[in-house]
Design a protein around this motif. Structure first.
Motif, short mmCIF file in Angstrom:
data_model
loop_
_atom_site.label_atom_id
_atom_site.label_comp_id
_atom_site.label_asym_id
_atom_site.label_seq_id
_atom_site.Cartn_x
_atom_site.Cartn_y
_atom_site.Cartn_z
N ILE A 1 0.84 -1.21 0.00
CA ILE A 1 0.00 0.00 0.00
C ILE A 1 0.88 1.26 0.00
O ILE A 1 0.63 2.20 -0.75
CB ILE A 1 -0.99 -0.02 1.19
N THR A 2 1.93 1.25 0.82
CA THR A 2 2.83 2.42 0.87
C THR A 2 3.45 2.64 -0.51
O THR A 2 3.52 3.78 -0.99
CB THR A 2 3.93 2.21 1.93
N HIS A 3 3.87 1.57 -1.17
CA HIS A 3 4.48 1.70 -2.50
C HIS A 3 3.47 2.29 -3.50
O HIS A 3 3.81 3.18 -4.28
CB HIS A 3 4.98 0.33 -2.97
N ILE A 4 2.25 1.80 -3.44
CA ILE A 4 1.22 2.31 -4.37
C ILE A 4 0.95 3.80 -4.10
O ILE A 4 0.86 4.61 -5.04
CB ILE A 4 -0.07 1.48 -4.27
N LEU A 5 0.85 4.16 -2.83
CA LEU A 5 0.62 5.58 -2.50
C LEU A 5 1.76 6.45 -3.01
O LEU A 5 1.54 7.55 -3.53
CB LEU A 5 0.46 5.76 -0.98
N ASN A 6 2.98 5.96 -2.89
CA ASN A 6 4.13 6.72 -3.40
C ASN A 6 4.09 6.83 -4.92
O ASN A 6 4.36 7.89 -5.48
CB ASN A 6 5.45 6.08 -2.95
N LEU A 7 3.72 5.73 -5.58
CA LEU A 7 3.65 5.75 -7.05
C LEU A 7 2.61 6.76 -7.54
O LEU A 7 2.77 7.41 -8.57
CB LEU A 7 3.30 4.35 -7.59
N LEU A 8 1.52 6.88 -6.78
CA LEU A 8 0.43 7.78 -7.20
C LEU A 8 0.84 9.26 -7.15
O LEU A 8 0.16 10.11 -7.71
CB LEU A 8 -0.81 7.56 -6.32
N GLN A 9 1.95 9.55 -6.48
CA GLN A 9 2.38 10.95 -6.39
C GLN A 9 2.94 11.46 -7.72
O GLN A 9 3.01 12.65 -7.96
CB GLN A 9 3.47 11.11 -5.32
N GLU A 10 3.37 10.52 -8.57
CA GLU A 10 3.99 10.92 -9.83
C GLU A 10 2.90 10.94 -10.91
O GLU A 10 2.26 9.91 -11.18
CB GLU A 10 5.09 9.89 -10.16
N PRO A 11 2.62 12.12 -11.52
CA PRO A 11 1.44 12.26 -12.39
C PRO A 11 1.34 11.23 -13.51
O PRO A 11 0.27 10.69 -13.76
CB PRO A 11 1.58 13.68 -12.96
N LYS A 12 2.45 10.94 -14.20
CA LYS A 12 2.39 10.01 -15.33
C LYS A 12 2.05 8.59 -14.83
O LYS A 12 1.24 7.88 -15.44
CB LYS A 12 3.74 10.01 -16.07
N THR A 13 2.67 8.19 -13.73
CA THR A 13 2.39 6.87 -13.16
C THR A 13 0.95 6.79 -12.67
O THR A 13 0.26 5.78 -12.84
CB THR A 13 3.37 6.58 -11.99
N ARG A 14 0.48 7.89 -12.05
CA ARG A 14 -0.89 7.93 -11.55
C ARG A 14 -1.88 7.68 -12.69
O ARG A 14 -2.83 6.93 -12.55
CB ARG A 14 -1.16 9.27 -10.86
N LYS A 15 -1.60 8.33 -13.83
CA LYS A 15 -2.49 8.17 -14.98
C LYS A 15 -2.55 6.70 -15.42
O LYS A 15 -3.62 6.16 -15.71
CB LYS A 15 -1.98 9.05 -16.13
N THR A 16 -1.38 6.07 -15.42
CA THR A 16 -1.33 4.65 -15.78
C THR A 16 -2.14 3.81 -14.79
O THR A 16 -2.97 2.98 -15.17
CB THR A 16 0.14 4.16 -15.79
N LEU A 17 -1.90 4.04 -13.51
CA LEU A 17 -2.58 3.24 -12.49
C LEU A 17 -4.09 3.48 -12.52
O LEU A 17 -4.89 2.55 -12.33
CB LEU A 17 -2.00 3.55 -11.10
N GLU A 18 -4.49 4.73 -12.77
CA GLU A 18 -5.94 5.02 -12.82
C GLU A 18 -6.61 4.30 -13.98
O GLU A 18 -7.80 4.00 -13.92
CB GLU A 18 -6.15 6.53 -12.92
N SER A 19 -5.84 4.00 -15.03
CA SER A 19 -6.44 3.31 -16.18
C SER A 19 -6.76 1.85 -15.85
O SER A 19 -7.44 1.16 -16.60
CB SER A 19 -5.50 3.38 -17.39
#
Lengths: 104, 486
Positions: B466-484
Motif C-alpha cells: 500500500i505504501t508503494h502504491i501511495l508513493n507511485l500515485l504521487q507521480e502524475p504520469k504513473t498515476r495516470k497509468t494506475l488510474e487506467s
C-alpha cells in the motif's frame, strides 16, 4: 530519555503526564519486531520500559529510541482523535446500521 | 425517561463541541518523517504534514486554509454551522458495508483431490491420479448445491478446484447442469470457473465450456525452466502443455475466458521481469504477483520459509515498476493486487476480495465444499485441514443445516475476534479501509486468529504494497497509468 543501556537491552523512562500508559503499551506492541518490552511504573508518574532487542535487529540504540518516540507521538495523536470523536463515532455507526437488518 | 436496557443512554451519543470545528473519526499512517496518509471511516483520504496533523488534532487549523476546506469536504471534520456531515458519513459507511448482507459470493467445489502434477508448493496436499476415494460424489454435489442456493447473494460464482478438477469432469458437468436447472427458479447471476492445470483439456471440455460460458483459470509461474521447476509433471512437459492449452482456449473460446495465476517461490523471486514477459508473450492483460501461501506441501517442502516479506516486497516492487513501464510503452497489463487496492482507494466500490475485507472474507465471501461433503470457511481452511487441523471445518453438507454451518462457532468467532476495527494496531492503522483481516492465515502461522501484526507476513506485505502504491500515485504520469486499471 535513555537512562541505562547495556549491550542490547535498552531502558526508557517516560513521563506519564506526556504519554499515557495506553500509548506506551501500543507503541511497545508496534515495536515487537524490534524487541520485547517489559513495562513497569516508577514513582512520580514515570513509566519504565525495558526493551530486550532481538538478535537480528541492526538498528542502533539511537535509532530504536527514535522509533519508540515516533510511535509514542503518533499514538498520542491517535488517542486525542479517539477521545474527541468517540461520541460522533457512536452516532455514525448507530445511524449507519439502523434499519439495515444487520443488527438484531 | 429511562430507556430500555438494550438501548444506550443518551449521553453515549453526546457530541462535544470545542473550538472552531469538530473532528470526525479518522486514522493515519506515517509515510515519511513529514508526510502522513490520513483516511476517514469510509476511506476518503488525503496527505498532511506532521504540523498540519498536529494543528488539526489540536483544534488550531485555520478555518480559512485550503487544508481545512479539503478536510471538511472529505468528512474529516465538520464546522459549527452544520452537522450534516455526520448523516452523510453514516450513509456512506452503510453503503460501504452493504455487501455484508449479500453473502456468500464465491462457492468452491473441490471435485477431486487427485492430481497429475507434483508441485513442490502445492497447498492442498494432492493425491495420486488413481486414488478414486478422493472424488466428490453426486450426492455431495447435490447437497452442496442445495446449500449454495440458500445464500442471500444475488451473484454467485461456482469455482471448481482440486487436485486437478478436470480429472472429475463428469461431476463438473453434472454440477453445472444441475445448478442451471435449479437457477430457473432462484434467478441468481451464476458464473462458473474451472481452476485447472490444463493437462486434461480436450474437445469435450472446450465444447462444454464454450456452450456454458465457463471461465478457465490456470497456473503459469513464468518461463519454461521456472514453471517446470516449480510445477513438476512426471513424463510430460508441464510448461508446453499449459501454454498450448492457454492458446487453444484463447483461439477457441476467447481471450477473456482464460486467466492465469503465478506463485512466487524462492526460484521465482530473482526473475520478476522474465515472469511478466511470459505473460505478455501469451497476450495476457493481467497478472497477479502472489506470494506463497503457507499451507500443505509448501510447509512440508519448506518452500514457504525461503523468503521473508522484505524480499517478497522487493520482488513485487520491481515487478510492478516493470509492469508500469510496459503500460507506458503501449502494452496494457494490470497487476491484480494493485488493482484491488486502487479500487478500494479511489472508488466507492468494495471489490470483495477475500483477503482484504473486514469482517474477514471467510464464510461471507467464500465457502468451500470439500470432496467428502465437509464444508470449510475458505480455501485456506481446507488446506489447513489437509495438514490435520480442522479448526475452520464448519460442518458437513449431509449432516448439518445451512443455519448450523453458518452459525458455527469457529466461523462466528473468527469473524468477530478479527474485525480490523477492534484488533491491536489495525484499529488505529491509516490503511484500515484498504486492508482486511485474514484469521485463517494468522491461525496457521501464529496459532491465533488475530495474530501479532508486527510479526505478520500478511501485515508487512500489505503495509509495504500500500505504501508503494501511495508513493507511485504521487507521480502524475504513473498515476495516470494506475488510474487506467480501475
Amino acid at each position: 530519555m535513555v537512562i541505562a543501556t547495556d549491550k542490547r537491552h535498552l531502558e526508557f523512562e517516560i513521563d506519564e503526564a506526556v504519554y499515557s500508559m495506553e500509548c506506551i503499551k501500543k507503541s511497545c506492541y508496534a515495536l515487537m519486531a524490534i524487541g520485547n518490552s517489559e513495562i513497569s511504573t516508577l514513582t512520580n508518574h514515570q513509566i519504565l520500559v525495558k526493551m530486550a532487542i532481538l538478535q537480528e535487529v541492526n538498528q542502533s540504540d539511537a535509532e530504536i529510541r527514535q522509533l519508540l518516540f515516533d510511535e509514542l507521538l503518533d499514538y498520542s495523536l491517535r488517542e486525542s482523535i479517539s477521545k474527541q470523536t468517540e461520541g460522533v463515532r457512536n452516532v455514525i455507526l448507530a445511524n449507519a446500521f439502523s434499519r439495515s437488518r444487520l443488527i438484531g | 425517561m429511562a430507556l430500555a436496557k438494550r438501548f444506550k443512554q443518551l449521553d453515549h451519543f453526546s457530541l462535544e463541541t470545542t473550538g472552531a470545528y469538530n473532528l470526525l473519526p479518522f486514522n493515519f499512517h506515517k509515510l515519511t518523517a513529514e508526510k502522513y496518509f490520513c483516511a476517514n471511516l469510509v476511506g476518503e483520504h488525503l496527505f498532511l504534514t506532521q504540523q498540519e496533523l498536529k494543528k488539526l488534532v489540536g483544534g488550531t487549523l485555520p478555518t480559512s486554509s485550503d487544508t481545512y476546506l479539503e478536510l471538511k469536504s472529505k468528512h474529516f471534520l465538520y464546522g459549527l454551522d452544520s452537522d450534516a456531515a455526520i448523516d452523510l458519513l453514516a450513509l456512506k459507511f452503510r453503503t460501504k458495508h452493504h455487501r455484508i448482507a449479500q453473502f456468500t459470493a464465491l462457492h468452491i467445489f473441490v471435485v477431486t483431490l487427485r492430481c497429475d502434477y507434483t508441485c513442490q508448493y502445492c497447498q492442498v496436499s494432492r493425491r495420486m491420479e488413481d486414488e478414486g476415494d478422493f472424488d466428490m460424489s453426486h450426492e455431495s454435489a447435490e447437497a452442496s448445491l442445495e446449500m449454495l442456493f440458500l445464500s442471500p447473494a444475488k451473484s454467485v460464482k461456482i469455482e471448481f478446484q482440486g487436485g486437478e478438477p478436470l480429472l472429475n469432469f463428469e461431476l463438473i458437468k453434472f454440477i453445472v447442469e444441475t445448478a442451471l436447472a435449479k437457477n430457473i427458479s432462484h434467478q441468481k447471476n451464476l458464473e462458473f470457473v474451472v481452476t485447472t492445470n490444463l493437462s486434461m483439456l480436450d474437445e469435450d471440455v472446450l465444447d462444454f465450456c464454450e456452450v456454458h460460458g465457463i471461465y478457465l483459470s490456470t497456473s503459469l509461474d513464468g518461463p519454461k525452466d521456472l514453471h517446470n521447476r516449480n510445477r513438476p509433471k512426471a513424463s510430460r512437459n508441464g510448461y508446453e502443455t499449459t501454454v498450448a492449452g492457454i492458446r487453444r482456449i484463447q483461439e477457441r473460446i476467447g481471450p477473456d475466458k482464460i486467466s492465469a495465476l503465478m506463485t512466487t517461490t524462492a526460484a521465482s523471486i530473482e526473475m520478476p521481469r522474465e515472469i511478466i514477459d511470459t505473460y505478455v508473450e501469451l497476450k495476457f492483460h493481467s497478472i497477479f504477483l502472489r506470494p506463497l501461501s503457507p499451507y500443505g506441501f509448501a510447509i512440508k517442502t519448506k518452500q514457504a520459509a525461503k523468503y521473508n516479506s522484505e524480499r517478497w516486497l522487493e520482488f513485487f516492487k520491481e515487478g510492478l515498476d516493470y509492469i508500469i513501464e510496459l503500460n507506458q510503452a503501449g502494452y496494457f497489463l494490470v497487476e491484480q493486487y494493485t488493482r484491488i487496492i486502487l479500487r478500494k482507494l479511489l472508488t466507492a466500490e468494495n471489490p470483495g476480495y477475500v483477503d482484504l475485507q473486514s469482517p474477514a472474507g471467510i464464510g461471507i465471501s467464500v465457502i468451500v465444499y470439500n470432496y467428502d461433503g465437509d464444508v470449510y470457511a475458505s480455501d485456506e481452511a481446507r488446506m489447513l485441514k489437509e495438514m490435520g487441523d480442522e479448526k475452520f471445518r464448519l460442518g458437513n453438507v449431509h449432516n448439518d443445516t445451512y443455519e448450523q454451518i453458518f452459525s458455527a462457532d469457529s466461523l462466528l468467532e473468527g469473524l468477530e475476534e478479527t474485525l480490523v476495527e477492534s484488533v491491536p494496531m489495525c484499529s488505529e492503522c491509516g490503511y484500515q479501509t484498504l486492508c482486511g483481516s485474514d484469521p485463517v492465515y494468522h491461525y496457521a502461522t501464529q496459532g491465533d486468529v488475530v495474530g501479532k501484526k508486527p510479526l505478520s507476513f500478511f501485515c508487512n506485505k500489505n503495509m509495504g504494497v500500500i505504501t508503494h502504491i501511495l508513493n507511485l500515485l504521487q507521480e502524475p504520469k504513473t498515476r495516470k497509468t494506475l488510474e487506467s486499471w480501475i
